[in-house]
Design a protein around this motif. Structure first.
Motif, PDB file in Angstrom:
ATOM      1  N   TRP A 147      75.291  33.197  83.313  1.00 29.31           N
ATOM      2  CA  TRP A 147      74.660  31.595  83.967  1.00 29.31           C
ATOM      3  C   TRP A 147      75.464  30.640  84.883  1.00 29.31           C
ATOM      4  CZ3 TRP A 147      71.048  29.436  80.578  1.00 29.31           C
ATOM      5  CH2 TRP A 147      70.692  30.384  79.754  1.00 29.31           C
ATOM      6  N   PHE A 148      74.457  30.839  86.054  1.00 27.70           N
ATOM      7  CA  PHE A 148      74.789  29.901  86.672  1.00 27.70           C
ATOM      8  C   PHE A 148      75.073  28.840  86.773  1.00 27.70           C
ATOM      9  CE2 PHE A 148      71.467  32.236  89.869  1.00 27.70           C
ATOM     10  CZ  PHE A 148      72.146  33.160  89.520  1.00 27.70           C
ATOM     11  N   HIS A 149      76.239  27.843  87.187  1.00 26.37           N
ATOM     12  CA  HIS A 149      77.117  26.523  86.969  1.00 26.37           C
ATOM     13  C   HIS A 149      75.762  25.228  87.297  1.00 26.37           C
ATOM     14  CE1 HIS A 149      78.684  22.242  88.046  1.00 26.37           C
ATOM     15  NE2 HIS A 149      79.838  23.100  87.272  1.00 26.37           N
ATOM     16  N   LEU A 198      61.994  31.566  80.176  1.00 24.71           N
ATOM     17  CA  LEU A 198      62.231  31.148  79.130  1.00 24.71           C
ATOM     18  C   LEU A 198      62.237  29.626  78.828  1.00 24.71           C
ATOM     19  CD1 LEU A 198      66.501  31.172  80.333  1.00 24.71           C
ATOM     20  CD2 LEU A 198      65.154  33.301  79.415  1.00 24.71           C
ATOM     21  N   SER A 199      61.063  29.916  77.881  1.00 26.26           N
ATOM     22  CA  SER A 199      60.302  28.775  77.139  1.00 26.26           C
ATOM     23  C   SER A 199      61.082  27.410  77.305  1.00 26.26           C
ATOM     24  CB  SER A 199      59.653  29.178  76.128  1.00 26.26           C
ATOM     25  OG  SER A 199      58.743  28.043  75.513  1.00 26.26           O
ATOM     26  N   HIS A 200      60.496  26.291  77.816  1.00 27.87           N
ATOM     27  CA  HIS A 200      61.080  24.962  78.195  1.00 27.87           C
ATOM     28  C   HIS A 200      61.184  24.419  76.784  1.00 27.87           C
ATOM     29  CE1 HIS A 200      57.772  22.986  78.616  1.00 27.87           C
ATOM     30  NE2 HIS A 200      58.220  21.956  77.664  1.00 27.87           N
ATOM     31  N   ALA A 201      60.678  24.934  75.699  1.00 26.43           N
ATOM     32  CA  ALA A 201      60.669  24.252  74.297  1.00 26.43           C
ATOM     33  C   ALA A 201      61.936  24.565  73.365  1.00 26.43           C
ATOM     34  CB  ALA A 201      59.102  24.966  73.603  1.00 26.43           C
ATOM     35  N   PRO A 211      66.316  24.659  74.290  1.00 28.61           N
ATOM     36  CA  PRO A 211      66.646  24.522  74.311  1.00 28.61           C
ATOM     37  C   PRO A 211      67.677  25.434  74.949  1.00 28.61           C
ATOM     38  CG  PRO A 211      67.687  23.563  71.924  1.00 28.61           C
ATOM     39  CD  PRO A 211      66.201  24.362  72.739  1.00 28.61           C
ATOM     40  N   LEU A 212      68.426  25.626  76.562  1.00 22.78           N
ATOM     41  CA  LEU A 212      69.501  26.714  76.749  1.00 22.78           C
ATOM     42  C   LEU A 212      70.315  27.598  76.313  1.00 22.78           C
ATOM     43  CD1 LEU A 212      69.560  25.522  80.754  1.00 22.78           C
ATOM     44  CD2 LEU A 212      68.658  27.235  79.752  1.00 22.78           C
ATOM     45  N   TYR A 244      69.680  30.726  73.892  1.00 24.76           N
ATOM     46  CA  TYR A 244      68.744  31.540  74.883  1.00 24.76           C
ATOM     47  C   TYR A 244      70.619  31.982  74.932  1.00 24.76           C
ATOM     48  CZ  TYR A 244      64.865  30.812  75.679  1.00 24.76           C
ATOM     49  OH  TYR A 244      63.453  30.373  75.175  1.00 24.76           O
ATOM     50  N   ARG A 245      71.821  31.213  74.734  1.00 22.34           N
ATOM     51  CA  ARG A 245      72.771  31.470  75.271  1.00 22.34           C
ATOM     52  C   ARG A 245      73.440  31.727  74.000  1.00 22.34           C
ATOM     53  NH1 ARG A 245      75.962  28.490  79.370  1.00 22.34           N
ATOM     54  NH2 ARG A 245      75.199  27.395  79.922  1.00 22.34           N
ATOM     55  N   ARG A 246      73.232  31.887  73.007  1.00 19.22           N
ATOM     56  CA  ARG A 246      73.783  32.436  71.666  1.00 19.22           C
ATOM     57  C   ARG A 246      72.647  33.766  72.022  1.00 19.22           C
ATOM     58  NH1 ARG A 246      72.183  27.325  69.637  1.00 19.22           N
ATOM     59  NH2 ARG A 246      70.537  28.363  68.457  1.00 19.22           N
TER      60      ARG A 246
END
Length: 516
Positions: free
Chosen positions: A249-251, A231-234, A236-237, A240-242
């Motif tokens: 997802w982990f905590h 997952l590119s850090h360009a 936000p998470l 990717y959730r959407r």
């Protein structure tokens, strides 16, 4: 433009020649192209101008302020010296000088795809920017130094550049076979990739180091087979959730950094199988588990589609790292498009359908003198036969181009073959029959008119000593006997189809090309 003393042609030429002939550079070039690098003093400028060339991108459109020197480059791929020799030329423009290098094949012709050109771009760009630009300070006792190896820099730059500005369009034909075409980049692409993101580069390098350490790592006494979704850090998470609802997802408190080492990641590695489940990696941390049910994209024909695709990395118990993206086809829900592989200590960029079939046609024209290969229908029917066999999952061997004199020679190392009463042409009514014959143990033998004449032929070991093949797939019995027979009979083409669907071409005891 001001010019310092170090920017003389003699200095630049000697420095470039030294850098490009270092063992690591020669290894990287040979790994992905099977070509050697030669200094070219007198290029055929007319042939180069006629071929058009392709700008080396993006590292070369760079202005080195330290020495007031503009750096650019052009690659001229797939030039024909004659019908048997194909070579490639790289031109470097440093200040007002031009320098030429030739990539000459060491075994047989090697055709460059856009992905090979991009990798070479990253390699030569790194040499120029990382070493040549710092060379002037050697007189002061300051020598070029980087924390990472050239291979790590080039791999990170190559993977980054494919996301920022892809070099090829990927489309699917009616049978879900991916084929490629060059993607021209715009001025905006050049500006975007003028300087690659060093933070992202370090993250990719750390991941690359981890992948190679995992190759022979065992968990609970068993060889590991795992995978990572990058997952590119360009983004936000939340993005990717959407986009990936199947991502578990982990905590946040349990995100695990790659820097903690293998022991901290040990149990996570068992959660992914590298086929349909992958550990999600974001900003150098394991953040979740992705289940890939369907392919990500149907076609990667635009820059936007490329950026939306999710790169996947599979670490195999067979000692292989494969970085790929998943395509969604019409008949196949997930198609692997492999962009880079690391096998047995060597880098590989797989050839794709169109490049492989071009090489097959070129080889057939050499070995099948009694058949007009280029006439309509012959090559497509051979392709259809090979595709049917590769999908069957049985594996097979085809020996193409045996002359009548070699077939009649009692010393030819073939035995227990079943001869056909009449030669069977590669015509539509017979393709399914030939596919069935190929499932028998042994080889299907075709004469120099591409007509099947024997099957179930057992290839006896030839009295030939071959050096070990660096390719790990060459260790299987099918590959070994096909390779040995092609060394015994250099006028034939050996086609070996693996049970895992790879098609390999052998000539003169060498692997010529492989379709993944």
């Amino acid at each position: 433009m001001a010019r310092t003393q170090v920017q003389t042609r003699e200095f630049l030429a000697s420095r470039l020649n030294f850098l490009i002939t270092t063992p690591e550079v020669l290894r990287l070039v040979y790994d992905i192209t099977t070509c050697s690098v030669e200094w070219l003093d007198y290029p055929d400028l007319e042939a180069l101008e006629h071929s058009g060339g392709r700008e080396l991108f993006p590292c070369f459109t760079t202005y080195l302020r330290r020495h007031l020197m503009e750096v650019r480059g052009v690659i001229y791929p797939n030039l024909a010296e004659n019908e048997h020799v194909i070579y490639h030329v790289i031109r470097l423009d440093l200040a007002d000088f031009q320098f030429y290098f030739r990539l000459r094949t060491t075994q047989t012709a090697f055709l460059l795809s856009p992905f090979h050109c991009r990798f070479l771009s990253m390699l030569f760009g790194r040499l120029v920017i990382q070493h040549l630009s710092l060379a002037a300070r050697e007189q002061e006792g300051v020598y070029p130094f980087t924390a990472y190896s050239l291979e790590e820099h080039v791999v990170a730059d190559y993977l980054q550049s494919l996301t920022l500005a892809p070099c090829a369009t990927i489309k699917l034909d009616a049978q879900d076979n991916p084929y490629i075409g060059s993607m021209l980049y715009t001025a905006a692409d050049l500006r975007r990739c003028g300087l690659l993101d060093t933070g992202r580069e370090e993250a990719v390098i750390r991941a690359w180091r981890l992948f190679k350490r995992l190759l022979y790592y065992s968990v609970e006494g068993q060889r590991l087979f795992t995978g990572f979704a990058i997952l590119s850090h360009a983004q936000p998470l939340a993005y990717y959730r959407r986009r990936w609802p199947s991502l578990l997802w982990f905590h946040e408190a349990n995100y695990t950094s790659l820097d903690l080492g293998l022991q901290a990641l040990r149990q996570f590695l068992l959660n992914a199988d590298g086929r349909s489940t992958f550990l999600a990696m974001h900003s150098g941390k394991i953040v979740g588990l992705l289940k890939l049910v369907h392919g990500a994209q149907q076609q990667l024909t635009t820059t936007a589609a490329w950026r939306a695709a999710l790169p996947l990395a599979t670490i195999s118990h067979r000692g292989r790292v494969s970085i790929w993206v998943a395509l969604k086809g019409r008949k196949n829900p997930r198609i692997r498009l492999s962009l880079l592989e690391y096998r047995q200590g060597h880098l590989h960029i797989p050839l794709f359908q169109d490049i492989f079939w071009q090489e097959l046609e070129r080889q057939l024209k050499e070995v099948c003198s009694g058949c007009e290969v280029s006439r309509a229908g012959v090559l497509p029917r051979l392709k259809s036969l090979l595709e049917v066999v590769r999908r069957s999952g049985h594996g097979a061997i085809f020996l193409l181009g045996l002359s009548q004199s070699r077939l009649n020679d009692p010393h030819t190392p073939i035995e227990n073959q079943v001869q056909l009463a009449e030669p069977v042409p590669l015509a539509e009514p017979w393709l399914q029959h030939l596919a069935g014959l190929a499932k028998s143990d042994g080889a299907v033998i075709c004469n120099d008119r591409l007509e099947a004449v024997q099957f179930r032929a057992r290839l006896k070991p030839a009295d030939i000593c071959l050096l070990p093949d660096q390719d790990d797939l060459g260790s299987g019995m099918r590959h070994q006997v096909t390779r040995e027979f092609s060394a015994y009979a250099p006028d034939i083409l050996g086609v070996c189809i693996s049970q895992d669907s790879y098609i390999s071409l052998y000539r003169h005891g060498k692997l010529v090309s492989r379709l993944y």
